[in-house]
Each structure stands twice: as structure tokens, then as C-alpha cells.
Scaffold this motif. Structure first.
Motif, PDB file in Angstrom:
ATOM      1  N   THR A 137      42.648 -42.719 -25.507  1.00 30.21           N
ATOM      2  CA  THR A 137      42.305 -44.118 -25.764  1.00 30.21           C
ATOM      3  C   THR A 137      40.861 -44.374 -25.338  1.00 30.21           C
ATOM      4  O   THR A 137      40.216 -43.512 -24.716  1.00 30.21           O
ATOM      5  N   ASP A 138      40.356 -45.566 -25.632  1.00 26.44           N
ATOM      6  CA  ASP A 138      38.978 -45.934 -25.286  1.00 26.44           C
ATOM      7  C   ASP A 138      38.874 -46.662 -23.951  1.00 26.44           C
ATOM      8  O   ASP A 138      37.772 -47.028 -23.542  1.00 26.44           O
ATOM      9  N   PHE A 139      40.008 -46.871 -23.286  1.00 30.87           N
ATOM     10  CA  PHE A 139      39.998 -47.668 -22.051  1.00 30.87           C
ATOM     11  C   PHE A 139      40.049 -46.733 -20.849  1.00 30.87           C
ATOM     12  O   PHE A 139      41.025 -45.999 -20.647  1.00 30.87           O
ATOM     13  N   GLN A 140      38.994 -46.757 -20.044  1.00 31.65           N
ATOM     14  CA  GLN A 140      38.853 -45.795 -18.964  1.00 31.65           C
ATOM     15  C   GLN A 140      39.982 -45.907 -17.938  1.00 31.65           C
ATOM     16  O   GLN A 140      40.466 -44.886 -17.425  1.00 31.65           O
ATOM     17  N   GLY A 141      40.396 -47.106 -17.621  1.00 29.15           N
ATOM     18  CA  GLY A 141      41.484 -47.280 -16.658  1.00 29.15           C
ATOM     19  C   GLY A 141      42.751 -46.596 -17.121  1.00 29.15           C
ATOM     20  O   GLY A 141      43.465 -45.954 -16.329  1.00 29.15           O
ATOM     21  N   ALA A 146      45.080 -52.097 -27.569  1.00 29.74           N
ATOM     22  CA  ALA A 146      45.021 -51.037 -28.572  1.00 29.74           C
ATOM     23  C   ALA A 146      45.297 -49.679 -27.936  1.00 29.74           C
ATOM     24  O   ALA A 146      45.934 -48.812 -28.550  1.00 29.74           O
ATOM     25  N   GLY A 147      44.835 -49.513 -26.691  1.00 30.31           N
ATOM     26  CA  GLY A 147      45.072 -48.253 -25.992  1.00 30.31           C
ATOM     27  C   GLY A 147      46.542 -48.015 -25.737  1.00 30.31           C
ATOM     28  O   GLY A 147      47.052 -46.897 -25.923  1.00 30.31           O
ATOM     29  N   PHE A 148      47.250 -49.056 -25.282  1.00 31.59           N
ATOM     30  CA  PHE A 148      48.689 -48.942 -25.080  1.00 31.59           C
ATOM     31  C   PHE A 148      49.388 -48.566 -26.385  1.00 31.59           C
ATOM     32  O   PHE A 148      50.248 -47.685 -26.426  1.00 31.59           O
TER      33      PHE A 148
END
Length: 877
Positions: free
Chosen positions: A396-400, A726-728
Motif C-alpha cells: 500500500t501507499d500508507f507508511q503506517g 484505499a490501503g486497507f
């Protein structure tokens, strides 16, 4: 080959359990110690977003240019008594400023600060009038006396009368205005004089203090910038505690004034404090309930506790590996322990349940071999699928989410290792020294529960068609509830109800004040009007604030007038005495009367003002020539005080005029408008509540139309919400695909791979239907349940299929596997379900989703999957 490996591991655990435990314990101690020394906590929410995202480049450039502008706000309501509220503001500002380690506290703009920007802030006409008086400024130096002032006024007016014909119009005006200004510093001793009214701001050192307040003037603010320690969970825990202590003390002194603390840092700190308290309470309740469940279902305590101990090894190893590879935990990845406890313990439950079953018919060593070859093989597939579900977040694009996915996925594999080596070794040692192969009987009060469960199970599996029909009908009846399901994006609504910081954030929003803004950075001040013009016709953009709201742009005429402020001759020595002063007063009075007569031809109002000045001068001369020495002394002292105060204010204005613009600005607003590198900030404030997603989206779209490079919290919040959601979704989809491929490889059968994934698919469908029925919405807190449920659902299906395909005529009875599946689902229901009592509404919804999802997994695994196998699988496996 895998069977031989598992059998070899089992024999190793039986031959050298102590060695395995010593090695495992040493590794756990090293990992835990290394993590304690080196693992950092990164509570900076900005670091949850990948650094390579374009919108974060702009935001970090903004932070680098203007610094941290996320203040804490003490909000004070003006109410029916604004003066009382101001007293409370003063008390709060004074006492909070006394707290150590606060970088800044702002609540008022002092008169001296207002004087420093006066020449830039005053309108053109006022600046011109001040410039015309500048020839008087030489008499207003540090040594100013009434004699200086009167002497200079006399000289200026004499020059005007004697040489006026030789002067140009501007010089005539400057001489007249300067002389009259000096005389008004004298006559300002009379409270009802025009001079007193005009010069009061200068006499009082700049006028009244200006409090920081909302546009409606209903709210006063104390802005606080604490030291922020992103290595701690709440970031501002200690300063927050001290600030709240001051607020509590002030409330006690001002019980009639409503006040409270809010701001983004406070909201985040309160959220973390609330969630930590909720998690602790829920965990305590969960441990008690799960322990009781172990006693009822498994029929003992010590062996299940050994599974918990083995889980501790896996968690310790995970901490060490996380420290080695990533080096930090963020606000998302810190919850990885919940994943390991919620899913990792399931591996131990299956092993202990199967071990107890095998122990009834074989020795402890043989039971270990049998358990690892059967239950642990299913554990391996379950662990791989569960970890794979989390590893998909890496894409995904979300670092967390990336970090959480890596840590949770790796942790599950390490928990599998712990359950494969540590738990069997613990079981061997326990049974050799204490258990002696004994199987604990159920607690007497619950001894009939397993038998009742067996009878119920036997009855159900004999009616697979009925079960499938009932489940299908129930699914169809619940399907309309899907239309009610939505995604809650408002993070403020996830906070605990009644939280002070949340209530005051709403109070600010209700007042149409907004602490969030879009930030546009401009190199040249001339660009600011164009930014404002483009923002003016946008429906979602409210106030637009910039340096132009405080000070006027430097036009050619304003620049010339400001130059004139510094063009004056130096002061001359005061060698006069009382008689000399009286003579000068008489002389200047005649001069002013003459000028008034000349002015009446062109400007009636100005002539009237000069006539009033003449009257005041005559009244002053009469007092000074009189016999009332006490009154003479009082009026002389008052004149000297006024002259000294006015001189000081004028000097401050002139000093501020020569400062760089940023240095001249009041400290409370300096960083908000100009960086120390000289760049300007234009802030675009929303017209509506941008905590709500739709207004936020519309606002972000329009401020990007104003400037494509705009940044600020609304941008980062909007983009991170989208990327996290979107990451989820992407991680869930990739997890489904990866899990199914892994099932195909493991089962070596498309049919059984489909069967194994059925509990997951059905349970997720029921989950969203039940959420719609009960009005539970997905949000950024409870969406985290999806990968966990994928792990639970797939793990249950794998164990049931694995047990079903083992040799034996009574395949659908499922033996201890049935109890283990029941146990894993119920422990998840209890462990996470206890969060429904949380005050934090995000955690509360996570508990609800996990409870509903685990219940759905339980029913799908123990009813639908066996019914499908009984109905449609006629093969021997």
C-alpha cells in the motif's frame, strides 16, 4: 517431507526440551533487552504517511519554512461579562507562562508591540498626518522636557510665519503640523480637550492590550506551544498535565467563567490516554473471561497457560526483530501485540487441544509427535495465510500500514516458531514433572458442557441441508442492511463522548472559528492579493489571512512618508525658566491664532480644531501665571508626564519602523505570516466543518484551484484518510488473492481450497450485514479488524479441512479441532469484544466489529463448512 521435518522437531523437543527453552529464553531476553534500549516510539502522525508522497513534500517544506504551528488552545468564553473573562485570561496567561519547558505562550498583543507596527499598520491618511509631524520628533528624545517641547514648537511656528512664503506646500504643512503636535502634548493635560482624545494611545504607551479572540469576539484564546517529545506515546503528556492543573486552579478562582483546553495535539494526546486506559481495562476483563473459558472448554488451566507463555517468547522475538529492521513503532504498528495475542494464541489453542486429545490414547512423547504432525501442520498453513494477509499491507501507499503489515506478519511467523518449538518443550517438561500424562477434568459445575456440545454437534451434522437453507435464508433477509453500511471518516467522532478537548473543538467550530487552514507560501508579497482574489469566489473558503491583514503594503507614497518620519533636526538644550515658558506660551498662542485664521479660508474644521487649541493654551497660560502654586506644580508635573510618555511611544514607533517587518510583528502572529527566511504565508480557512469528509474534500479541491502547491493539515488529513482507506481495501483484496493461492498450494485441490475459504467469505458477508443492521459503520479504527478476521476465518477453515481429510470414518465429528476452532473464535470475541465497554468510540466500534466478525467466523466454520462437506463432498479425501 514436511511430515518428516515436523516429526524431527517433535523428537528434538522430546529429547532436549530444556536446551530449546534455554536457547529460546536467551534469544527472548536479548531481543527484549535490545528493544528496551534501542526501539524508539515515533508518535508523529506525519510519519504515518510515506515520505515519498508528493503532498508530503509540500507539507514538510511548509514545516521547514514556518515551523510547528499546531498550538494547544485554552478557550475562554466571553459570556455575559467579557471583563471577567479577560481577568481569567490574564490569570491563565500568567500562570501558564510560568510553566517550565513551554516554548511559547500567547494570549495578548501588548501596546508596545502594537506601536512597533503602527507605522505599517495605520491607514494612509494617518501615516501621512504622522509624517507631517516628524519635524517635532527631535524634541522627543530620551532627555525630553516640557521646555524642549515648547521651545521646538515656538521655533517651528516662528519659522512658518516668518519664512512660510519661501517654503513649498509640504514644508509649510510639516512645520505647522509639527509645531501644533508639540503644543497638543501640553494641552493633553486637560481631560476634555481634543488633544487628550487624539493622543491617549500615545500617552498610554500604545493603547489597550489586544486579546487573542475569535472574529465573533465570543471566545478568547491562550495559545501554547509546548516541547513535543515524539518519542513518547502522548507527545505532550507532562506539559499537558501541568497546563490542566493551572486551568483547574483558574476554574476554582473563576467559577462563573467557562474555559477548556483543545487543539490537535491535545485531541491526539487525549485519544491515546483514553485508548490506553480502555485497552488496559478491556485486557484485564478479557484475561479473566478467557481463563474461565479455558477451564470450561479445555478442561484445565496449566497447559493453556503454557501456550500463553510460549506466545510471550514469540512477542519478545518480534520486538527484537522490529528493533533490528525498522527501529521504531508508530501509532499504528504499536497495536501489533493485539494481533499476536488475538491470532497468535490460536496456534497454541489448536496444539493444546489436539495434544490433550492424543494424550488420551498415547504417551506424552507420542502425543507431541502426533500433534505437531497434524495440528501444527494446519497451524503452519494458517500462520502463513494470516501473515500473508498482513504482508499485503506492504504494497500500500500508507507508511503506517506498511510497517504494521510487516511487523504483524513477521510476528505471526515468530509466534508459529514459538508454538512449534517452545510450547511442545514446555508441555514435555510439564508432563514429565507435574502432569504425568494426566488430563484435567472439567470443573464440576461445567462438566456436562462438553457432552452437551457433542450431542448438539451430532444432531446438527445430520441435517446439513437444513443448516444451509436456514443460513441462506438468514443471509438473504439481512441483505437489505448492506445499504445502510458506510464509512465514517470524521476522526473527531471516534473520540470518547464527553471528552473536554472534543467538546471545546466543537465549540470552536460552532463559533465559526477554525484552527485548520490551507497554507500557501509566496516568495513576493505582491503575490498575496492575487491569492486572495482567486480565493474570493470559492464557496468553501472562508477567511483568508495574511500579513496584509496586519500591515499595509509599502506603496511608493507610504515608503516616502515612512522616510519622512526619520527626517528631523536634533533636540536643542533647554535653558528656559518659568517666565521664559510663559512668554513662549503667549507667543505660540498668537501664532496658532494666526494660523487658524488663515486655515478658515480653506478648511473650517481644521480652523475650529486650532481655535480649540488656542483656548486650551490660554487656559494653560492662565494657570501657570496664577498664584495657585499647588495647581501650577500639578499641571507642570502632568505636562511633563504626558510629554515623556508621548516621547517614549514615538520613539518606539520609529524604532519599529526601522526593524525588518518580521521582527516588528507581535510575537503571537510573527511565525504565522513571515518565515525567518522572509517568505510569506497565506492561510485559507474553511467555511464549514472540515472534520466531515465531504466538506473537507470540497475545501481541498477548491484551495488546490487557488494554488496547486497548497498544503496544510486539511491536505495531509484528506490524503492520509484516502490512502489509509484505499490501503486497507487494497491489502484486503491482495490478501484474499494471496491466501487463496496459498490454499491451493497447501490443499493441492481446488475443491478443498474453496471449502477452506468459505468460512472467511461467509463470515465477512455476515459481518457487513450485521454492521448495517446494528448501525455500526466502518472507520479507520475498526477497519483494522479485517486482516485479523481474515486470519481467524482462514485459520479455522484450514484446521477443519485438515482434520476432515485425515483418515477415519467419523470425519465430520472433527474431535478436538472442533473445540479448538470454537475456542479461537470465542477468545477473539472476548478479547476484542471487551472493547465495547471502551469510552473511545473508535475502540468501541473495533470491539463490536471483532465480536460480530468472530461470531460470524464461528458459525460459518462450525455450521456452514461441515454442512457443505457433508452435503457436497462424497470423496474419501
Amino acid at each position: 517431507m514436511l511430515d518428516r521435518l515436523l516429526i524431527a522437531i517433535a523428537h528434538l523437543c522430546c529429547r532436549a526440551p530444556g536446551t530449546i527453552l534455554i536457547v529460546g529464553a536467551i534469544l527472548a531476553a536479548i531481543a527484549a533487552g535490545y528493544a528496551a534500549l534501542k526501539l524508539e516510539m515515533n508518535a508523529d502522525t506525519d510519519d504515518l504517511i510515506a515520505s515519498d508522497r508528493p503532498f508530503m513534500d509540500n507539507y514538510r517544506a511548509f514545516l521547514d519554512e514556518f515551523g510547528d504551528l499546531e498550538y494547544l488552545y485554552v478557550v475562554i468564553e466571553a459570556g455575559d461579562d467579557p471583563e471577567r473573562a479577560k481577568q481569567a485570561v490574564e490569570t491563565l496567561g500568567r500562570d501558564i507562562s510560568a510553566i517550565e519547558d513551554l516554548k511559547a505562550v500567547f494570549y495578548v498583543i501588548e501596546p508596545a508591540e502594537q506601536l512597533r507596527i503602527a507605522t505599517r499598520a495605520m491607514p494612509d491618511e494617518e501615516l501621512r498626518e504622522l509624517a507631517m509631524t516628524s519635524r517635532s520628533f527631535g524634541a522627543l528624545d530620551e532627555r525630553v522636557t516640557a521646555g524642549h517641547v515648547l521651545s521646538r514648537a515656538n521655533d517651528l511656528l516662528d519659522e512658518l510665519v516668518q519664512r512660510g512664503g519661501e517654503m513649498d506646500e509640504t514644508e509649510q504643512e510639516r512645520a505647522a503640523a509639527s509645531g501644533i503636535f508639540l503644543l497638543e502634548t501640553f494641552t493633553a493635560v486637560f481631560p476634555d480637550s481634543d488633544a487628550r482624545e487624539d493622543l491617549t494611545p500615545l500617552i498610554e504607551g500604545g493603547g489597550e492590550r489586544t486579546y487573542l479572540r475569535s472574529d465573533s469576539e465570543e471566545l478568547y484564546f491562550v495559545m501554547i506551544m509546548p516541547e513535543k517529545d515524539y518519542g513518547t506515546l502522548s507527545v505532550i503528556e507532562e506539559p499537558l498535565r501541568r497546563i490542566r492543573a493551572v486551568i483547574d486552579e483558574t476554574r476554582a478562582s473563576y467559577p462563573d467563567v467557562n474555559m477548556g483546553l483543545t487543539g490537535k495535539p491535545v485531541l491526539q494526546a487525549d485519544e491515546l490516554i483514553t485508548t490506553e486506559r480502555d485497552m488496559t481495562r478491556a485486557a484485564t476483563i478479557a484475561v479473566i473471561l478467557v481463563s474461565l473459558l479455558f477451564m470450561i472448554v479445555i478442561g484445565g488451566v496449566w497447559r493453556p497457560l503454557l501456550a500463553v507463555l510460549a506466545l510471550g517468547f514469540g512477542i519478545a522475538w518480534t520486538f527484537g526483530l522490529t528493533t533490528l529492521i525498522i527501529g521504531q513503532l508508530n501509532l499504528l504498528s504499536i497495536v501489533f501485540t493485539l494481533v499476536l495475542v488475538g491470532v497468535g494464541i490460536d496456534f497454541g489453542i489448536h496444539l493444546v487441544a489436539r495434544y490433550r486429545e492424543d494424550l488420551r490414547r498415547m504417551s506424552s512423547e507420542d502425543a507431541i509427535v502426533s500433534t505437531l504432525r497434524t495440528a501444527n501442520r494446519a497451524n503452519m498453513t494458517g500462520a502463513l495465510t494470516s501473515s500473508l494477509a498482513f504482508f499485503m499491507a506492504i504494497f500500500t501507499d500508507f507508511q503506517g500500514l506498511r510497517e504494521l503489515g510487516f511487523i504483524a506478519g513477521t510476528g505471526l511467523l515468530l509466534c508459529l516458531v514459538a508454538m512449534t518449538f517452545i510450547l511442545p518443550s514446555l508441555l514435555v517438561i510439564y508432563d514429565r514433572k507435574w502432569g504425568k500424562g494426566h488430563i484435567a477434568a472439567p470443573i464440576r459445575a461445567f462438566e456436562h458442557v462438553p457432552k452437551f456440545g457433542d450431542r448438539l454437534w451430532t444432531s446438527l451434522i445430520q441435517r446439513p441441508g437444513t443448516i444451509l437453507l436456514v443460513c441462506a435464508v438468514a443471509t438473504l433477509l439481512l441483505s437489505p442492511a448492506l445499504m445502510r453500511l458506510s464509512f465514517q471518516n470524521n476522526l473527531l467522532e471516534l473520540q470518547a463522548t464527553g471528552l473536554e478537548s472534543v467538546d471545546w473543538e466543537h465549540r470552536i467550530l460552532d463559533d465559526s472559528a477554525e484552527t485548520w487552514f490551507g497554507a500557501v507560501i509566496v516568495e513576493d508579497r505582491d503575490e498575496i492579493p492575487r491569492i486572495k482574489e482567486r480565493a474570493a469566489d470559492k464557496e468553501t473558503i472562508g477567511p483568508v489571512q495574511s500579513i496584509d491583514d496586519l500591515v499595509h503594503p509599502d506603496t511608493e507614497s507610504r515608503a516616502r512618508w515612512r522616510e519622512m518620519l526619520h527626517e528631523y533636526p536634533p533636540a536643542e538644550p533647554d535653558t528656559g525658566h518659568a517666565d521664559w515658558m510663559n512668554q513662549r506660551l503667549e507667543n505660540v498662542t498668537r501664532r496658532v491664532r494666526l494660523i487658524a485664521g488663515m486655515a478658515r479660508q480653506n478648511d473650517e474644521a481644521e480652523a475650529d480644531r486650532l481655535d480649540a487649541l488656542v483656548e486650551d493654551l490660554e487656559q494653560l497660560r492662565a494657570i501657570l501665571e496664577g498664584d495657585d502654586l499647588e495647581r501650577i506644580e500639578a499641571i507642570s508635573d502632568a505636562m511633563q508626564q504626558n510629554v515623556t510618555a508621548i516621547a517614549s511611544s514615538v520613539r518606539q514607533m520609529l524604532m519599529g519602523d526601522q526593524l525588518e517587518l518580521r521582527e516588528a510583528l507581535p510575537r503571537a502572529v510573527r511565525d504565522r505570516f513571515i518565515s525567518d527566511r522572509g517568505r510569506y504565508l497565506v492561510t485559507l480557512h474553511p467555511r464549514e466543518n472540515v472534520w466531515e469528509y465531504e466538506p473537507m474534500q470540497a475545501f481541498v479541491e477548491e484551495i488546490r484551484q487557488v494554488d496547486p502547491e497548497v498544503t496544510g493539515v486539511p491536505i495531509t488529513q484528506f490524503e492520509s484518510l484516502n490512502e489509509m482507506r484505499a490501503g486497507f481495501q487494497k491489502a484486503a483484496l491482495l490478501a484474499f488473492l494471496a491466501v487463496f493461492v496459498l490454499l491451493l498450494i497447501d490443499q493441492k485441490s481446488f475443491k478443498y481450497a474453496i471449502f477452506a475459504i468459505v468460512p472467511l467469505l461467509v463470515s465477512l458477508l455476515w459481518l457487513v450485514e450485521l454492521m448495517g443492521l446494528l448501525g455500526v459503520q466502518f472507520n479507520l479504527a475498526n477497519f483494522f479488524a479485517v486482516p485479523i478476521l481474515i486470519g481467524i476465518g482462514v485459520d479455522s477453515g484450514i484446521h477443519i479441512i485438515r482434520r476432515y481429510r485425515e483418515d477415519g470414518s467419523d470425519r465430520l465429528h472433527l474431535g478436538a479441532t472442533r473445540r479448538a476452532v470454537f475456542m479461537t473464535a470465542v477468545t477473539s470475541m472476548i478479547g476484542f469484544g471487551c472493547l465495547v465497554i471502551a469510552a473511545h468510540r473508535g475502540l468501541q466500534s473495533l470491539g463490536m466489529v471483532m465480536a460480530l466478525g468472530s461470531f460470524s467466523c464461528l458459525i460459518a466454520s462450525l455450521l456452514i463448512l461441515p454442512a457443505l462437506l457433508a452435503k457436497f463432498d462424497k470423496s474419501p479425501g
